[in-house]
Design an enzyme around this catalytic site. Structure first.
Site, PDB file in Angstrom:
ATOM      1  N   CYS A   1     -43.267  49.552 -38.080  1.00  0.00           N
ATOM      2  CA  CYS A   1     -43.524  48.129 -37.140  1.00  0.00           C
ATOM      3  C   CYS A   1     -43.027  47.281 -36.799  1.00  0.00           C
ATOM      4  CB  CYS A   1     -44.996  48.856 -36.776  1.00  0.00           C
ATOM      5  SG  CYS A   1     -45.203  50.248 -36.959  1.00  0.00           S
TER       6      CYS A   1
ATOM      7  N   HIS B   1     -45.169  50.407 -26.891  1.00  0.00           N
ATOM      8  CA  HIS B   1     -44.772  49.858 -28.475  1.00  0.00           C
ATOM      9  C   HIS B   1     -43.786  50.830 -29.052  1.00  0.00           C
ATOM     10  CE1 HIS B   1     -45.106  48.371 -32.435  1.00  0.00           C
ATOM     11  NE2 HIS B   1     -45.401  49.219 -33.589  1.00  0.00           N
TER      12      HIS B   1
ATOM     13  N   CYS C   1     -49.359  44.358 -37.788  1.00  0.00           N
ATOM     14  CA  CYS C   1     -49.723  45.212 -38.549  1.00  0.00           C
ATOM     15  C   CYS C   1     -48.570  46.584 -39.145  1.00  0.00           C
ATOM     16  CB  CYS C   1     -50.949  46.482 -38.305  1.00  0.00           C
ATOM     17  SG  CYS C   1     -50.974  46.817 -36.839  1.00  0.00           S
TER      18      CYS C   1
END
Lengths: 402, 708
Positions: free
Chosen positions: A92, A358, A388
């Site tokens: 991510c 996302h 994160c």
């Protein structure tokens, strides 16, 4: 002295719902990224031959996003053969890692102008379908203590005492802020609509913001991760954290980041390269950091990453005017706010991934652009962006508006 | 050849009778390779494999595995590959190979069958087929993993490998472990021959071009990917990460799917060799050997003829009495179940009806079996109905005058030479025997609750109990299918005494300020089935207090002084000051809300919890197990325990000491006796004298001896 790494521009596509009924489902990833590269080129009247590298984050770099989507998209876009490209994967954090790497390239003095960001078509290339050893090789999974991230988010909520109501309220707020920002045009400076090959509009705005989201509707949603937990992951978690009584399953699909398609790109360069191409810097990369944390809870990286980047920049948390903390799950941002003692009016002021989604490899670059836009709009100076990252990592970047 | 017999018939069909032993048997591997050379030379039309002996079928095999040292790893992998090579050659001969299963096909015996192109078994209910290596902390290493996964697909193969269940021919057929069932041995031969003649060029599916594992792999089928992804977590839930074999089996099976069969075999063999050296494998093998020794009558005095109980009397139809009645009647014994009122005795009998109904619902028993069992239980309030009993067991309240009274009332009805037994869990047998007119025939039979599920009976010899009484009691325990351990008399005997230290250490940790949740959860991570605080709640604080009071009284009457323990102090505070009497009352260490899960009683944190105590996790986990192991050594030292095997088996089957340790004394062996002493000294310094190593332990450490 190292050259400064300036931000000359930031662009992103709107985020489309990452399913068969999402608007961007029909757009192949190479086109999503390639067309965005050309949008960046056109609005900056850029000569691609001057680009030293194209760096693109992509988290599931297989199939249609496979081989090397950065170089392939540059070629698809018709950029000069001389432009190289590389794809990278920091889960991510990929989109932000690409930006940070570009800044490092520039600050080392060995490259002058780099395009960096990321792409992810989650509707077409399923999350986790690359079947990495983290959770598809049992021996590795056992050694890591692998647990799906959503359960980590619920463990954070349990440890911090965040209730289902707290979590839902956070999610509602994300939608409200995003809806207001979208209506007021706060995203428009970076947002590049996605059009078809005839120039016809496909998607102009972020697709998953719910203007009419409500606590009542959200309260009806079932916990998203409870069944996985009771199937066995609770036991993995409790082995590492025996002080837990049980895990409160408070996150739902509404309080987790949305699955979406999208791409984002940032133009990073030295002062000299900007001058040579007639570009004006909008911002400056002040410092970057990456960290590793417990891979089982997985989501606790933003705090140590933030401390590390602040130390590197010799700044304090109070020096930062605005924060973009990726809304992977509500509890991640709530924990950040609590532990770092940041006032809520500084964090995710225009909503985040809970409302807008996302797109794994692209998000970091998108957040950086959103942060810069908002610093400019509010006439503020410093911004910090953090995410994160899977397998227990965190990434952070501090920027200064110029 | 030692383990292989080779014959050839008039139709040029070869028969191989194979007796593999264990994975370190070089002779067998070499013999099989030599046999393969002969098979090739002889140009046979086909091969019939007859597995004759299951793997690790006897004590000598187990002892060879137990003696394995990691320095032998090169040799171990060589033997493994040698056997794999022979089996590969066999299945790629280009000739049909049929496994004709007419006896047990277990472990390596079945692994060999997997290298055949077809498996046929006689429909004989005594035949067992499967891969039980996991029970010894080991795994198949001769193709059991690689071939079964290729035969059945991962999801179906994994339970056979990880659970190690043994199936009869019909179930094995259903599970896909065999391809065909034959009526009898003659039919088996006929079918084997017919298959060979009908398939002159048999090949394994995995040697065909474009072979796909049934169901696909994690790379080709998202369903399999999901299954593999969740499998480690499922396992963690089951084993808490304490049993490496289950993990290695899963790992080898999954990894092997992504490569060809030859590489998969090597991966499997290497994992198997890794397991051979693990302490858990040694402990489980030792457990298996010691269980066998106990079952063989290791603790039974010699020279007395085996006897069976025909008529059993039980005094007290409460939970224990009713449970003993059910188990005994289930084994064909006539049971007189006596209580003070007929209604209570009837109620005790109905317990059996309920248990049988559950069995019927699960398909494990029939209505006829239930009726037969119930017809053997005779509830009564009349002591004269006990007339002619070979054995009477009293299971009344733990109250000495009451026990004395029922002893006197009932024993007159015993058959000539009959035995009177007490099911007390703590009261010394020698004292209880004083009420009997025949103390030589008085013994303790300590059953565990729930009787139908707990596999152990602790036999307690009083000072005057005769060897014959012990031998006959031992026979009775075996007659009802339980494992007997034999101990000498003392307060709490062995199991209750050691279990008491487990519960006491829970209280000691509480006093030291440890989070109550952590005490229970870390005990579970040690492998204890339930944490000490939760158990205390289940048993009830109230009972805990009354047992302690009785014990204190007893010690003081004997002229001793009671040494106060953490349990005394903690129970005093929670019961006397706060009225917390247990789960069955108003809650104990936990609250039990009507809806929802139990929660720690908040006041407990106020009373004991010290957030700054910072006791290391390893210390907590060690204290839980060390405390018990040290008490077990004391029991051995004092002669309460008569043998190491009795301790190890009793601790696992009776009080839930984790199986992976091999039992309380084996735990010390595996820890390293000398290291154990050092660690015990550390714990003594930090936490008190209860961890001081007993003399016997010090001696063992000095001499470098193990508890055997």
């Amino acid at each position: 002295m190292s050259p400064e790494a300036y931000i000359y521009d930031a662009v992103r596509t709107p985020r489309g719902k990452g399913r068969y009924d999402g608007s961007l489902y029909e757009i192949k990833p190479v086109a999503l990224l390639g067309d965005l590269l050309n949008a960046l080129k056109e609005r900056n009247e850029l000569d691609p031959a001057r680009i030293d590298d194209v760096v693109a984050g992509c988290v599931v770099p297989i199939g249609e996003q496979g081989s090397n989507i950065a170089k392939t998209a540059a070629l698809y876009a018709g950029w000069d053969d001389s432009v190289p490209g590389m794809q990278l994967n920091r889960f991510c954090g990929s989109g932000l890692e690409a930006v940070n790497l570009a800044a490092m390239k520039v600050r080392s003095g060995w490259e002058d102008l780099v395009v960096a960001g990321g792409v992810e078509s989650m509707s077409r290339v399923r999350m986790g379908s690359d079947n990495g050893p983290m959770n598809k090789d049992p021996e590795t999974s056992i050694r890591i203590g692998y647990v799906p991230q959503g359960i980590g988010a619920d463990v954070i909520a349990t440890m911090e005492g965040f209730s289902r109501e707290d979590i839902d309220a956070f999610a509602l707020d994300s939608h409200r802020k995003a809806a207001a920002a979208s209506e007021n045009g706060y995203f428009s400076r970076s947002l590049v609509p996605v059009r078809d090959r005839n120039g016809l509009m496909i998607l102009e705005h972020d697709e998953t913001i719910r203007k009419n989201a409500s606590m009542e509707k959200m309260a009806k949603l079932p916990p998203a991760f409870e069944s996985l937990g009771s199937a066995g992951y609770d036991a993995v978690m409790m082995t590492k954290y025996p002080q837990l009584d049980a895990i409160d399953y408070v996150h739902t699909s509404a309080s987790s980041s949305g699955i979406v398609d999208g791409a984002g790109m940032v133009l990073i360069g030295s002062e000299a390269a900007g001058k040579a191409t007639g570009l004006t810097p909008r911002g400056r990369i002040v410092a970057t950091a990456t960290v590793g944390v417990c891979p089982t809870i997985m989501l606790l990286g933003p705090m140590p990453a933030t401390r590390k980047v602040l130390a590197k920049a010799e700044m304090s948390i109070d020096d930062i005017d605005l924060f973009e903390v990726n809304e992977a799950f509500a509890s991640v941002v709530m924990k950040f706010k609590k532990e770092m003692e940041v006032p809520p009016e500084k964090i995710n002021v225009n909503g985040g991934a809970i409302a807008m989604g996302h797109p794994l490899g692209a998000t970091g670059a998108m957040l950086l652009g959103t942060l810069l836009d908002e610093l400019e709009r509010r006439n503020l100076r410093y911004g910090l962006c953090t995410l994160c990252v899977a397998e227990g990592m965190g990434i952070a970047t501090i920027i200064e508006r110029l | 050849m030692k383990n292989i017999r080779y014959e050839k018939d008039g139709e040029n069909i070869a028969t191989l009778v194979l007796s593999p032993t264990h994975p370190l048997d070089r002779t067998f591997a070499e013999e099989l390779n030599r046999t393969l050379v002969t098979l090739e030379k002889d140009q046979v039309a086909g091969v019939v494999l007859i597995p004759e002996k299951g793997t690790v079928s006897d004590g000598s095999d187990l002892r060879e595995l137990l003696a394995y040292d990691p320095s032998q790893k090169e040799e171990a992998i060589e033997i493994s590959f040698l056997l794999q090579q022979a089996l590969r050659k066999l299945e790629t001969l280009g000739k049909p190979v049929v496994a004709a299963i007419n006896g047990p096909a277990l472990g390596e015996g079945y692994e060999i069958c997997l290298a055949a192109h077809r498996r046929i078994a006689t429909e004989d209910p005594v035949i067992r087929i499967g891969l039980p290596q996991v029970g010894l902390g080991l795994m198949p290493g001769s193709g059991g993993v690689s071939r079964l996964v290729r035969l059945l697909g991962l999801e179906k193969a994994l339970p056979c490998l990880q659970e190690g269940g043994l199936l009869g021919p019909k179930d094995a057929f259903k599970a896909g472990l065999i391809d065909e069932v034959a009526e009898d041995e003659k039919d088996l031969r006929k079918k084997a021959r017919a298959w060979i003649l009908g398939h002159p060029e048999a090949r394994q599916p995995w040697d065909e071009k474009n072979f796909q594992i049934p169901g696909g792999t994690m790379l080709t089928n998202p369903r399999v990917a999901q299954f593999v992804s969740l499998a480690p977590a499922r396992l963690k839930k089951k084993t808490r990460g304490l049993y490496p074999a289950e993990e290695k089996i899963l790992s080898a099976a999954a990894e092997g799917m992504l490569v060809n069969v030859d590489a998969a075999l090597r991966i499997e063999g290497r994992y198997m060799v890794e397991l051979l050296a693990t302490p858990v494998a040694k402990n489980l093998i030792s457990f298996s050997l010691q269980t066998a020794a106990i079952k063989a009558g290791g603790s039974r005095p010699k020279g007395f003829e085996q006897q069976r109980v025909r008529k059993l009397g039980i005094l007290g139809a409460g939970m224990m009495g009713a449970g003993i009645a059910c188990v005994s009647a289930g084994k064909g014994i006539e049971v007189v179940l006596k209580d003070v009122e007929l209604q209570k005795a009837e109620k005790g009998k109905s317990h059996s009806a309920r248990l049988m109904d559950k069995q019927i619902a699960r398909g494990r028993a029939t209505e006829e079996q239930k009726e037969a069992l119930l017809s053997r239980i005779h509830p009564t309030a009349d002591a004269s109905d006990l007339s002619g009993c070979d054995l009477i067991i009293e299971a009344v309240f733990e109250d000495v005058p009451l026990k004395n009274a029922v002893t006197r009332e009932a024993e007159v009805h015993l058959a000539e030479g009959g035995i009177f037994a007490s099911n007390t869990s703590t009261l010394p047998i020698t004292g209880l025997a004083e009420a009997s007119k025949n103390p030589a025939n008085f013994i303790g039979l300590h059953f565990f609750s729930p009787v139908d599920r707990m596999p152990l009976v602790e036999i307690i010899c009083g000072r005057r109990t005769s060897d014959e009484t012990l031998a006959r009691s031992f026979d009775f325990v075996q007659q009802i299918g339980k494992a007997p351990i034999v101990v000498n008399d003392s307060r709490g005997f062995y199991t209750s005494r050691v279990f008491g230290t487990f519960l006491d250490e829970g209280c000691a940790l509480l006093e030291d300020g440890v989070d109550p949740l952590l005490i229970d959860n870390l005990s579970k991570l040690d492998g204890m089935p339930v944490g000490p605080l939760t158990i205390r709640d289940e048993v009830s604080q109230k009972l805990g207090v009354s047992v302690r009071k009785a014990n204190i009284k007893m010690v003081e009457e004997e002229g001793g002084t009671w040494k106060e323990m953490a349990s005394d102090r903690v129970l005093r505070v929670v019961t006397e000051e706060h009225g917390r009497l247990g789960k069955a009352y108003n809650g104990g260490f936990y609250d039990y809300p009507e809806n929802g899960r139990k929660r720690v009683w908040p006041k407990l944190y106020e009373l004991f919890y010290k957030p700054d105590a910072h006791i290391p996790r390893q210390d907590i986990q060690d204290r839980i197990l060390f405390r018990q192991a040290i008490e077990a050594v004391k029991c051995l030292e004092e002669g309460v325990l008569r043998s190491v095997a009795d301790c190890n088996i009793g601790s696992i089957l009776g009080i839930g000491f984790p199986r992976y340790t091999g039992g309380q004394l084996q735990y010390i062996n595996t820890y390293g006796v000398r290291r154990f002493v050092e660690r015990a000294n550390e714990l003594t310094e930090k936490y008190g004298e209860r961890f001081t190593p007993p003399q016997l332990l010090m001696q063992k450490a000095e001499k470098g001896e193990l508890f055997v």
